[in-house]
Design a protein around this motif. Structure first.
Motif, PDB file in Angstrom:
ATOM      1  N   VAL A 108      46.762  34.224  52.075  1.00  0.00           N
ATOM      2  CA  VAL A 108      46.489  35.651  51.860  1.00  0.00           C
ATOM      3  C   VAL A 108      47.383  36.176  50.735  1.00  0.00           C
ATOM      4  CG1 VAL A 108      46.646  37.937  52.900  1.00  0.00           C
ATOM      5  CG2 VAL A 108      45.697  36.073  54.190  1.00  0.00           C
ATOM      6  N   LEU A 109      48.641  35.724  50.720  1.00  0.00           N
ATOM      7  CA  LEU A 109      49.553  36.154  49.651  1.00  0.00           C
ATOM      8  C   LEU A 109      49.020  35.713  48.291  1.00  0.00           C
ATOM      9  CD1 LEU A 109      52.285  37.457  49.004  1.00  0.00           C
ATOM     10  CD2 LEU A 109      53.303  35.199  49.112  1.00  0.00           C
ATOM     11  N   THR A 110      48.561  34.460  48.206  1.00  0.00           N
ATOM     12  CA  THR A 110      48.002  33.976  46.939  1.00  0.00           C
ATOM     13  C   THR A 110      46.777  34.787  46.544  1.00  0.00           C
ATOM     14  OG1 THR A 110      48.603  31.833  47.834  1.00  0.00           O
ATOM     15  CG2 THR A 110      47.500  31.842  45.726  1.00  0.00           C
ATOM     16  N   THR A 111      45.930  35.088  47.539  1.00  0.00           N
ATOM     17  CA  THR A 111      44.750  35.920  47.288  1.00  0.00           C
ATOM     18  C   THR A 111      45.151  37.245  46.649  1.00  0.00           C
ATOM     19  OG1 THR A 111      43.711  34.987  49.232  1.00  0.00           O
ATOM     20  CG2 THR A 111      42.763  37.010  48.375  1.00  0.00           C
ATOM     21  N   ASN A 112      46.221  37.836  47.201  1.00  0.00           N
ATOM     22  CA  ASN A 112      46.622  39.140  46.687  1.00  0.00           C
ATOM     23  C   ASN A 112      47.229  39.058  45.293  1.00  0.00           C
ATOM     24  OD1 ASN A 112      46.087  41.447  48.514  1.00  0.00           O
ATOM     25  ND2 ASN A 112      46.943  40.010  49.968  1.00  0.00           N
ATOM     26  N   ILE A 113      47.904  37.933  44.994  1.00  0.00           N
ATOM     27  CA  ILE A 113      48.415  37.745  43.626  1.00  0.00           C
ATOM     28  C   ILE A 113      47.241  37.698  42.650  1.00  0.00           C
ATOM     29  CG2 ILE A 113      49.556  36.086  42.097  1.00  0.00           C
ATOM     30  CD1 ILE A 113      51.345  35.345  44.489  1.00  0.00           C
ATOM     31  N   VAL A 114      46.232  36.896  43.005  1.00  0.00           N
ATOM     32  CA  VAL A 114      45.048  36.779  42.146  1.00  0.00           C
ATOM     33  C   VAL A 114      44.362  38.135  42.001  1.00  0.00           C
ATOM     34  CG1 VAL A 114      42.749  35.766  42.006  1.00  0.00           C
ATOM     35  CG2 VAL A 114      44.672  34.356  42.663  1.00  0.00           C
ATOM     36  N   ALA A 115      44.243  38.846  43.135  1.00  0.00           N
ATOM     37  CA  ALA A 115      43.542  40.132  43.116  1.00  0.00           C
ATOM     38  C   ALA A 115      44.265  41.125  42.219  1.00  0.00           C
ATOM     39  CB  ALA A 115      43.440  40.680  44.536  1.00  0.00           C
ATOM     40  N   PHE A 116      45.592  41.123  42.297  1.00  0.00           N
ATOM     41  CA  PHE A 116      46.350  42.071  41.479  1.00  0.00           C
ATOM     42  C   PHE A 116      46.132  41.793  39.988  1.00  0.00           C
ATOM     43  CE2 PHE A 116      50.396  43.534  39.536  1.00  0.00           C
ATOM     44  CZ  PHE A 116      50.231  44.882  39.802  1.00  0.00           C
ATOM     45  N   ALA A 117      46.169  40.504  39.619  1.00  0.00           N
ATOM     46  CA  ALA A 117      45.934  40.159  38.220  1.00  0.00           C
ATOM     47  C   ALA A 117      44.538  40.582  37.789  1.00  0.00           C
ATOM     48  CB  ALA A 117      46.133  38.658  38.013  1.00  0.00           C
ATOM     49  N   CYS A 118      43.542  40.377  38.666  1.00  0.00           N
ATOM     50  CA  CYS A 118      42.169  40.744  38.325  1.00  0.00           C
ATOM     51  C   CYS A 118      42.031  42.258  38.191  1.00  0.00           C
ATOM     52  CB  CYS A 118      41.197  40.220  39.365  1.00  0.00           C
ATOM     53  SG  CYS A 118      40.972  38.451  39.250  1.00  0.00           S
ATOM     54  N   ALA A 119      42.784  43.011  39.024  1.00  0.00           N
ATOM     55  CA  ALA A 119      42.718  44.474  38.929  1.00  0.00           C
ATOM     56  C   ALA A 119      43.299  44.945  37.589  1.00  0.00           C
ATOM     57  CB  ALA A 119      43.468  45.109  40.086  1.00  0.00           C
ATOM     58  N   LEU A 120      44.308  44.207  37.081  1.00  0.00           N
ATOM     59  CA  LEU A 120      44.853  44.571  35.765  1.00  0.00           C
ATOM     60  C   LEU A 120      43.868  44.231  34.650  1.00  0.00           C
ATOM     61  CD1 LEU A 120      48.570  43.345  35.884  1.00  0.00           C
ATOM     62  CD2 LEU A 120      47.725  45.662  36.136  1.00  0.00           C
ATOM     63  N   TYR A 121      43.127  43.146  34.842  1.00  0.00           N
ATOM     64  CA  TYR A 121      42.235  42.637  33.796  1.00  0.00           C
ATOM     65  C   TYR A 121      40.933  43.426  33.745  1.00  0.00           C
ATOM     66  CZ  TYR A 121      39.953  38.812  31.130  1.00  0.00           C
ATOM     67  OH  TYR A 121      39.317  38.059  30.196  1.00  0.00           O
ATOM     68  N   ALA A 122      40.492  43.905  34.917  1.00  0.00           N
ATOM     69  CA  ALA A 122      39.157  44.504  35.024  1.00  0.00           C
ATOM     70  C   ALA A 122      38.893  45.633  34.028  1.00  0.00           C
ATOM     71  CB  ALA A 122      38.921  44.982  36.450  1.00  0.00           C
ATOM     72  N   PRO A 123      39.797  46.623  33.869  1.00  0.00           N
ATOM     73  CA  PRO A 123      39.473  47.714  32.941  1.00  0.00           C
ATOM     74  C   PRO A 123      39.310  47.236  31.498  1.00  0.00           C
ATOM     75  CG  PRO A 123      41.404  48.253  34.257  1.00  0.00           C
ATOM     76  CD  PRO A 123      41.095  46.832  34.516  1.00  0.00           C
ATOM     77  N   LYS A 124      39.969  46.123  31.145  1.00  0.00           N
ATOM     78  CA  LYS A 124      39.870  45.607  29.777  1.00  0.00           C
ATOM     79  C   LYS A 124      38.554  44.897  29.543  1.00  0.00           C
ATOM     80  CE  LYS A 124      44.231  46.621  29.012  1.00  0.00           C
ATOM     81  NZ  LYS A 124      44.393  47.362  30.285  1.00  0.00           N
TER      82      LYS A 124
ATOM     83  N   PHE B 140      44.249  41.451  27.537  1.00  0.00           N
ATOM     84  CA  PHE B 140      43.788  40.270  28.270  1.00  0.00           C
ATOM     85  C   PHE B 140      44.959  39.393  28.690  1.00  0.00           C
ATOM     86  CE2 PHE B 140      39.615  40.526  25.759  1.00  0.00           C
ATOM     87  CZ  PHE B 140      38.953  41.101  26.828  1.00  0.00           C
ATOM     88  N   ILE B 141      45.990  39.342  27.816  1.00  0.00           N
ATOM     89  CA  ILE B 141      47.033  38.335  28.020  1.00  0.00           C
ATOM     90  C   ILE B 141      47.967  38.698  29.170  1.00  0.00           C
ATOM     91  CG2 ILE B 141      49.136  37.442  26.935  1.00  0.00           C
ATOM     92  CD1 ILE B 141      47.466  37.141  24.382  1.00  0.00           C
ATOM     93  N   VAL B 142      48.216  40.003  29.387  1.00  0.00           N
ATOM     94  CA  VAL B 142      49.199  40.396  30.414  1.00  0.00           C
ATOM     95  C   VAL B 142      48.879  39.793  31.790  1.00  0.00           C
ATOM     96  CG1 VAL B 142      50.196  42.344  31.647  1.00  0.00           C
ATOM     97  CG2 VAL B 142      49.913  42.454  29.184  1.00  0.00           C
ATOM     98  N   PRO B 143      47.646  40.008  32.336  1.00  0.00           N
ATOM     99  CA  PRO B 143      47.382  39.406  33.656  1.00  0.00           C
ATOM    100  C   PRO B 143      47.430  37.885  33.649  1.00  0.00           C
ATOM    101  CG  PRO B 143      45.453  40.598  32.857  1.00  0.00           C
ATOM    102  CD  PRO B 143      46.527  40.838  31.879  1.00  0.00           C
ATOM    103  N   ILE B 144      47.057  37.273  32.507  1.00  0.00           N
ATOM    104  CA  ILE B 144      47.068  35.806  32.450  1.00  0.00           C
ATOM    105  C   ILE B 144      48.502  35.291  32.548  1.00  0.00           C
ATOM    106  CG2 ILE B 144      46.520  33.825  31.003  1.00  0.00           C
ATOM    107  CD1 ILE B 144      44.218  35.531  29.845  1.00  0.00           C
ATOM    108  N   VAL B 145      49.413  35.975  31.830  1.00  0.00           N
ATOM    109  CA  VAL B 145      50.819  35.573  31.877  1.00  0.00           C
ATOM    110  C   VAL B 145      51.352  35.739  33.292  1.00  0.00           C
ATOM    111  CG1 VAL B 145      53.129  36.171  31.077  1.00  0.00           C
ATOM    112  CG2 VAL B 145      51.247  36.065  29.463  1.00  0.00           C
ATOM    113  N   PHE B 146      50.955  36.848  33.929  1.00  0.00           N
ATOM    114  CA  PHE B 146      51.365  37.107  35.310  1.00  0.00           C
ATOM    115  C   PHE B 146      50.979  35.937  36.219  1.00  0.00           C
ATOM    116  CE2 PHE B 146      50.109  38.888  39.473  1.00  0.00           C
ATOM    117  CZ  PHE B 146      51.335  39.381  39.883  1.00  0.00           C
TER     118      PHE B 146
END
Lengths: 493, 112
Positions: free
Chosen positions: A83-99, A448-454
């Motif tokens: 679940v923790l990993t899921t939330n890490i992925v989700a957070f990165a996707c939430a940062l990427y989505a508006p871009k 694009f790069i910020v969530p990927i680096v995260f």
């Protein structure tokens, strides 16, 4: 009171998802709200993981119905780390989505479906009830149906029909299998099923039901003969949706196989021998698929399949190293697949095409993105010291301990093919002469790069800092080998 | 009674799979509906079919009905109802956008 913690990772995104419906047109608010909720959820889940690590599994008996009768939520180390990993992925996707998404797509309830998808995935990881697992599968599938058609393009509609049909069919088979199991053991609580199967002995009919369940989860996880549906539906939606699908959906399937076959149907050695064959074929055919295409998104989508093969290989050898390897690989693969999908999404956007034959020399315009991709390829293929290496090391070690030399060698060979398949993108897309037709858009690229680096940060951390994480993963591995602990914590006898 | 119901569920499954393997989109949707009906009947049958007994677990009552399959079937019906309606809309839109409802022609190639 403290047992209520187990339901928080499900309730927080669910409530947030419902709230986003009411102001779906006010994008600045929705974006910040979603990111804030996921950040809070990340903190909450980390706290629960810490708490469980200190005090042992949390079991929530919903509605205060005693364990075998009501629905139980079981938050143990395995489900919470996922679940923790899921939330890490989700957070990165939430940062990427508006871009990445167009305004219309964002307004059309993207964030609602997104948060409900997270709800479903977390619920599937946490639940301790087989029928409830089906319900959470449906929650996440319903959200994914919404996400896959978002935009309503011709090709999306065409592929989503197939996606919905295959999932609908396997869900109905899931329900039927639960009915079979209920008629044989008289319960749907996983701990009690495990107990009864151990008492009565795993007879032929129970093994048959186990294989039916394996078929259901194998369809969702895209195992060897059943993976044919996967690549196309995964590349048609927006990259951020592909990243969520690639990182989370198939992994829920393989998690269910891990849970069901380590807890309930582990008495029959024949089943695990059968898994070895399936794992081998999954590895080989997935890698061949990844080499067969010139579409960069398709290459990454096909790369999901051998990863699932690696995890099944760990389950099939069924010893401590194999299971720990599977879990390590599962966790790191969720993150790296999300990062890779986001990355090829960025490449396809910046180069204007996803056809590898038409992309060249991107590294002259975007050097940082290029080297990040290089790093990600190494992580995916399992080059030391990155996280993929640790997972594969444990898996191969586990296979050798059981004397399964052939599957270990196939795994190592396939790793090379995987490296080649992604290196092709790097060599042909990033190297080469500068393409002057591309006008670099550095502002967009930075977004694009910020969530990927995260995401890649966690991959490097899992590899370089393996010493910190390994003891925890190893204890989960030995925990899975002893189902008594799970049964004790749920039924409290 | 259970035998008859099992056979009925089997018939529903067979016809459902037959329809699922057709080319026309609407037949496929009907096939999925038939399969889910089969699954639901099957769940109900697996909990034993009884009449006139209350769904109560108590030491004083010896003859009771198992309430669990009814709870399961209700959940499952709601879900399949939702999915079927979504699938109908999706099938309608997909056939309109693509100009065909023949699954053979909905294959698509890699480069589009």
């Amino acid at each position: 009171m403290i047992s209520n913690l187990a339901v928080l990772p499900i309730v927080i995104p669910l409530l947030a998802g419902i709230l986003t419906i009411f102001f779906h047109k006010k994008l600045p608010i929705v974006r910040i709200f979603t990111q804030a909720v996921l950040a809070i959820n990340l903190v909450v889940v980390s706290y629960i993981l810490w708490y469980v690590n200190q005090n042992g599994t949390i079991v929530l008996e919903s509605g205060d119905w005693a364990a075998p009768f009501g629905i139980v939520l079981v938050a143990d180390m395995l489900s919470l780390s996922l679940v923790l990993t899921t939330n890490i992925v989700a957070f990165a996707c939430a940062l990427y989505a508006p871009k990445s998404l167009s305004i219309q797509k964002e307004e059309f309830y993207f964030y609602t479906f997104f948060l409900l998808l997270i709800t479903g995935v977390s619920g599937a990881f946490i639940t301790g009830d087989l029928f409830n697992l089906f319900v959470f599968f449906e929650v996440l599938l319903m959200a994914s149906y919404g996400l896959i058609v978002l935009g309503g393009e011709k090709v999306q509609l065409r592929e989503s029909i197939k996606y919905v049909l295959i999932n609908l069919f396997s869900s109905m088979l899931f329900v039927t299998t639960v009915a079979f199991l209920y008629s044989v053991v008289g319960t749907v609580n996983m701990a009690q099923i495990s107990q009864r199967v151990a008492e009565e002995g795993q007879t032929g009919i129970l093994t048959g039901i186990g294989i039916l369940l394996f078929f259901v989860f194998g369809t969702k996880a895209a195992l060897f003969p059943l993976y044919y549906w996967l690549p196309k539906p995964y590349i048609v939606p927006n990259p951020v949706v592909s990243a969520l699908f690639g990182a989370l959906l198939t992994k829920v399937g393989i998690y269910s196989i891990l849970r069901v076959f380590s807890l309930i149907f582990f008495h029959e050695q024949m089943v695990f021998d059968f898994f070895i064959w399936i794992a081998g074929f999954t590895l080989i055919f997935g890698a061949i698929g990844a080499l067969s295409t010139n579409n960069i998104k398709m290459i990454i989508a096909y790369n999901i399949i051998p990863a699932i093969g690696f995890m099944l290989m760990g389950i099939a050898v069924f010893n401590e190293n194999g299971l720990s390897g599977s879990i390590y690989y599962l966790i790191q693969d969720m993150i790296i697949k999300a990062a890779l999908f986001l990355m090829v999404g960025a490449v396809a956007y910046l180069a204007g095409t996803s056809d590898l034959r038409k992309i060249r020399g991107l590294i002259h315009h975007y050097p940082f993105l290029g080297w990040l991709f290089f790093l990600a390829s190494f992580v995916l293929a399992g080059i030391p010291p990155f996280s993929g290496f640790i997972g594969k090391l444990l898996l191969v070690q586990g296979a050798f301990e059981e004397g399964e030399i052939a599957i270990a060698l196939i795994g190592l060979g396939v790793s090379l093919l995987i490296l080649y398949s992604v290196m092709r993108i790097f060599i042909r897309g990033f190297w080469g002469e500068k393409d002057d037709a591309i006008i670099p858009d550095h502002k967009k690229a930075r977004g694009f790069i910020v969530p990927i680096v995260f995401l890649l940060f966690f991959n490097v951390l899992l590899g370089v800092g393996a010493e910190w994480f390994y003891p925890g993963i190893e204890s989960i591995g030995s925990y899975l080998l002893d189902p008594e602990i799970y049964i004790q914590s749920v039924l409290k006898e | 009674m259970e035998i008859i119901m099992s056979i009925l569920a089997g018939v529903l499954f067979t016809t459902g799979v037959y329809n699922l393997l057709q080319k026309q989109l609407l037949r496929i949707v009907i096939g999925t509906a038939l399969i889910s009906h089969g699954a639901h009947l099957f769940i109900l049958t697996m909990g034993e079919l009884k009449r006139g007994a209350p769904p109560i677990l108590d030491d004083a009552i010896s003859d009771y009905t198992d309430p669990l399959p009814q709870a399961l079937i209700l959940t499952s019906i709601v879900i399949s109802f939702g999915v079927t309606s979504l699938l109908l809309v999706l099938a309608y839109r997909a056939s309109k956008e693509n100009g065909t409802d023949n699954m053979d022609k909905l294959r698509g190639s890699e480069n589009d």
